[in-house]
Design a protein around this motif. Structure first.
Motif, PDB file in Angstrom:
ATOM      1  N   LEU A 176       5.066 -27.950 -37.474  1.00  0.00           N
ATOM      2  CA  LEU A 176       4.829 -26.640 -38.100  1.00  0.00           C
ATOM      3  C   LEU A 176       4.318 -25.600 -37.103  1.00  0.00           C
ATOM      4  CD1 LEU A 176       3.149 -27.780 -41.449  1.00  0.00           C
ATOM      5  CD2 LEU A 176       5.572 -27.406 -40.947  1.00  0.00           C
ATOM      6  N   VAL A 177       4.081 -26.015 -35.864  1.00  0.00           N
ATOM      7  CA  VAL A 177       3.646 -25.072 -34.831  1.00  0.00           C
ATOM      8  C   VAL A 177       4.877 -24.392 -34.236  1.00  0.00           C
ATOM      9  CG1 VAL A 177       2.437 -24.821 -32.626  1.00  0.00           C
ATOM     10  CG2 VAL A 177       1.653 -26.525 -34.289  1.00  0.00           C
ATOM     11  N   PRO A 178       4.879 -23.065 -34.106  1.00  0.00           N
ATOM     12  CA  PRO A 178       6.046 -22.374 -33.536  1.00  0.00           C
ATOM     13  C   PRO A 178       6.431 -22.951 -32.179  1.00  0.00           C
ATOM     14  CG  PRO A 178       4.489 -20.789 -34.438  1.00  0.00           C
ATOM     15  CD  PRO A 178       3.803 -22.116 -34.491  1.00  0.00           C
ATOM     16  N   ARG A 179       7.739 -23.155 -31.967  1.00  0.00           N
ATOM     17  CA  ARG A 179       8.215 -23.782 -30.731  1.00  0.00           C
ATOM     18  C   ARG A 179       7.840 -22.978 -29.490  1.00  0.00           C
ATOM     19  NH1 ARG A 179      11.799 -27.848 -30.635  1.00  0.00           N
ATOM     20  NH2 ARG A 179      12.598 -27.113 -28.637  1.00  0.00           N
ATOM     21  N   ASP A 180       7.852 -21.649 -29.605  1.00  0.00           N
ATOM     22  CA  ASP A 180       7.543 -20.844 -28.428  1.00  0.00           C
ATOM     23  C   ASP A 180       6.076 -20.981 -28.030  1.00  0.00           C
ATOM     24  OD1 ASP A 180       6.689 -19.503 -30.705  1.00  0.00           O
ATOM     25  OD2 ASP A 180       7.038 -17.515 -29.868  1.00  0.00           O
ATOM     26  N   VAL A 181       5.234 -21.408 -28.962  1.00  0.00           N
ATOM     27  CA  VAL A 181       3.831 -21.682 -28.655  1.00  0.00           C
ATOM     28  C   VAL A 181       3.687 -23.107 -28.133  1.00  0.00           C
ATOM     29  CG1 VAL A 181       1.509 -21.944 -29.622  1.00  0.00           C
ATOM     30  CG2 VAL A 181       2.957 -20.020 -30.324  1.00  0.00           C
ATOM     31  N   LEU A 182       4.310 -24.057 -28.826  1.00  0.00           N
ATOM     32  CA  LEU A 182       4.169 -25.465 -28.482  1.00  0.00           C
ATOM     33  C   LEU A 182       4.697 -25.776 -27.086  1.00  0.00           C
ATOM     34  CD1 LEU A 182       3.060 -27.970 -29.934  1.00  0.00           C
ATOM     35  CD2 LEU A 182       5.388 -28.469 -30.690  1.00  0.00           C
ATOM     36  N   PHE A 183       5.772 -25.090 -26.695  1.00  0.00           N
ATOM     37  CA  PHE A 183       6.401 -25.368 -25.406  1.00  0.00           C
ATOM     38  C   PHE A 183       6.225 -24.221 -24.413  1.00  0.00           C
ATOM     39  CE2 PHE A 183       8.795 -27.787 -28.614  1.00  0.00           C
ATOM     40  CZ  PHE A 183       8.559 -29.068 -28.141  1.00  0.00           C
ATOM     41  N   LYS A 184       5.192 -23.431 -24.613  1.00  0.00           N
ATOM     42  CA  LYS A 184       4.926 -22.316 -23.712  1.00  0.00           C
ATOM     43  C   LYS A 184       4.533 -22.832 -22.337  1.00  0.00           C
ATOM     44  CE  LYS A 184       2.051 -18.143 -23.220  1.00  0.00           C
ATOM     45  NZ  LYS A 184       1.004 -17.304 -23.853  1.00  0.00           N
ATOM     46  N   PRO A 185       5.191 -22.390 -21.264  1.00  0.00           N
ATOM     47  CA  PRO A 185       4.876 -22.893 -19.930  1.00  0.00           C
ATOM     48  C   PRO A 185       3.568 -22.366 -19.358  1.00  0.00           C
ATOM     49  CG  PRO A 185       6.616 -21.247 -19.814  1.00  0.00           C
ATOM     50  CD  PRO A 185       6.372 -21.508 -21.272  1.00  0.00           C
ATOM     51  N   GLY A 186       3.132 -21.209 -19.815  1.00  0.00           N
ATOM     52  CA  GLY A 186       1.911 -20.611 -19.281  1.00  0.00           C
ATOM     53  C   GLY A 186       0.702 -20.895 -20.152  1.00  0.00           C
ATOM     54  N   LYS A 187      -0.416 -20.298 -19.795  1.00  0.00           N
ATOM     55  CA  LYS A 187      -1.671 -20.477 -20.529  1.00  0.00           C
ATOM     56  C   LYS A 187      -1.563 -19.869 -21.919  1.00  0.00           C
ATOM     57  CE  LYS A 187      -6.635 -19.370 -20.233  1.00  0.00           C
ATOM     58  NZ  LYS A 187      -7.091 -20.738 -20.547  1.00  0.00           N
ATOM     59  N   LEU A 188      -2.061 -20.590 -22.923  1.00  0.00           N
ATOM     60  CA  LEU A 188      -2.050 -20.100 -24.293  1.00  0.00           C
ATOM     61  C   LEU A 188      -3.138 -19.047 -24.491  1.00  0.00           C
ATOM     62  CD1 LEU A 188      -1.681 -23.450 -26.297  1.00  0.00           C
ATOM     63  CD2 LEU A 188       0.130 -21.852 -25.667  1.00  0.00           C
TER      64      LEU A 188
END
Length: 367
Positions: A176-188
């Motif tokens: 349920l976590v957005p993919r662009d957040v879950l697989f973000k290459p940089g710091k959240l």
């Protein structure tokens, strides 16, 4: 075979272990001589280590702890269950688990039988994967580590099956976590990190509303990020308020996370992952569980180059099952010079020697 950093590869190096993609399909088969383009591609997709053929280590082997068939069944079962739960409502979820719950338990039982039957310490570096949807392979790896740890702790078969079931489902909330957040290459950002943290409660709610899922599995999803000193989430539980299974999963989850490839970080070696766990011993993680976990995993995997305290260098050639941090070493260098004929030493019998460094570039290749 020898474990080597992808950054140290050279054209002509022969791959010793097959590399797979996220669907378990072969990207590069064993026996292939690598080209410069292949090497660049491996680095681009985040593969940190590979096994290559090497004249002096040709007889050294390393095996995945479960068979290809069980691994494929497990990945497919986890993926189909996660994907379906994400798309359906609570009523449908109950129907899904009526159909798939027993299949998942069968997979857990097969994994448990192979982990216990092998009598070897666990080495998940033995096959190399690149996963876009790492959630599925992470769930499998955590299940393998958790069952190995649970076995070392002496849990009976029924409890091990419960633990394995909860381990397979512990990260279902990440669907349920957005993919662009879950697989973000940089710091959240702070908001993005909060989204990721919500996966524990999301998974708990998905599972507890499904009548055919044991409540203990829901608590595995809910509590695997709780820590002994109350610094974890989502509830900040402390000590014995954290479920016993969740304490096991917390160790397995962190270890696999830091020793696996991620879009934002290169994989650590197992001894580095254990250092992370020991840094939190007694405050974040149960120290007795960490000690048991150390006995369950290959601290120094076969094929790894090591530097000993007396200056000799060599390759880990075989594991000592009862002493995972004291393997057999094939000595290839003394005082900076290659030996005329390699020989083996058993660190469990050479107690005056310790591994002081390990690397994937310490020895010159002789392929």
């Amino acid at each position: 075979m020898r474990l080597i950093s992808t950054f140290s590869l050279a054209p002509g190096d022969e791959l010793s272990k097959t590399i797979y993609n996220e669907n378990g399909q072969i990207l590069i088969n064993s026996g292939v001589s690598l080209t410069q383009r292949m090497i660049e591609r491996l680095n681009d997709i985040g593969i940190t280590y590979v096994y290559i053929e090497d004249v002096e280590t040709a007889d050294i082997e390393t095996m995945f702890p479960i068979s290809d068939r069980v691994r494929t069944d497990a990945i497919n079962t986890i993926k189909s269950t996660f994907d379906t739960m994400k798309k359906t409502d609570d009523i449908a979820n109950a129907f899904i688990f009526d159909r798939t719950g027993q299949k998942m338990m069968n997979v857990v039982q097969h994994i448990l039988a192979e982990v216990q039957g092998d009598h070897e310490v666990i080495n998940l570096l033995s096959d190399v994967f690149t996963y876009d949807d790492y959630i599925f392979t992470h769930s499998l790896n955590v299940t393998i580590y958790a069952l190995a740890l649970g076995t070392e702790l002496g849990l009976p078969a029924k409890r091990l099956e419960e633990l394995g079931y909860g381990a397979m489902l512990h990260d279902v909330g990440k669907t349920l976590v957005p993919r662009d957040v879950l697989f973000k290459p940089g710091k959240l950002t702070d908001d993005e990190f909060q989204m990721v943290k919500e996966h524990s409660e999301a998974g708990f709610n998905m599972l507890r509303k499904t009548p055919t899922v044991p409540l203990v599995a829901a608590h595995c999803a809910y509590q695997h990020h709780e820590r002994l000193n109350g610094s974890g989430y989502p509830r900040g539980l402390e000590g014995d308020d954290i479920h016993y299974y969740a304490k096991i999963l917390g160790i397995a989850d962190v270890f696999d996370a830091v020793t696996s490839n991620r879009v934002y970080r290169k994989a650590m070696l197992p001894h580095e992952g254990l250092e992370i766990l020991y840094s939190g011993a007694g405050t974040l993680f149960d120290i007795d569980m960490i000690e048991a976990f150390r006995k369950s995993v290959a601290v120094y995997p076969n094929g790894l180059t090591v530097l000993l305290s007396d200056g000799r260098k060599g390759i880990v050639s075989k594991q000592n099952t009862e002493l995972s941090d004291r393997p057999f070493i094939r000595i290839l260098e003394e005082q900076g010079e290659s030996v005329s004929e390699y020989y083996e030493i058993d660190l469990s019998k050479e107690l005056n020697l310790v591994v002081i460094d390990c690397d994937t570039t310490l020895l010159s290749k002789s392929v």
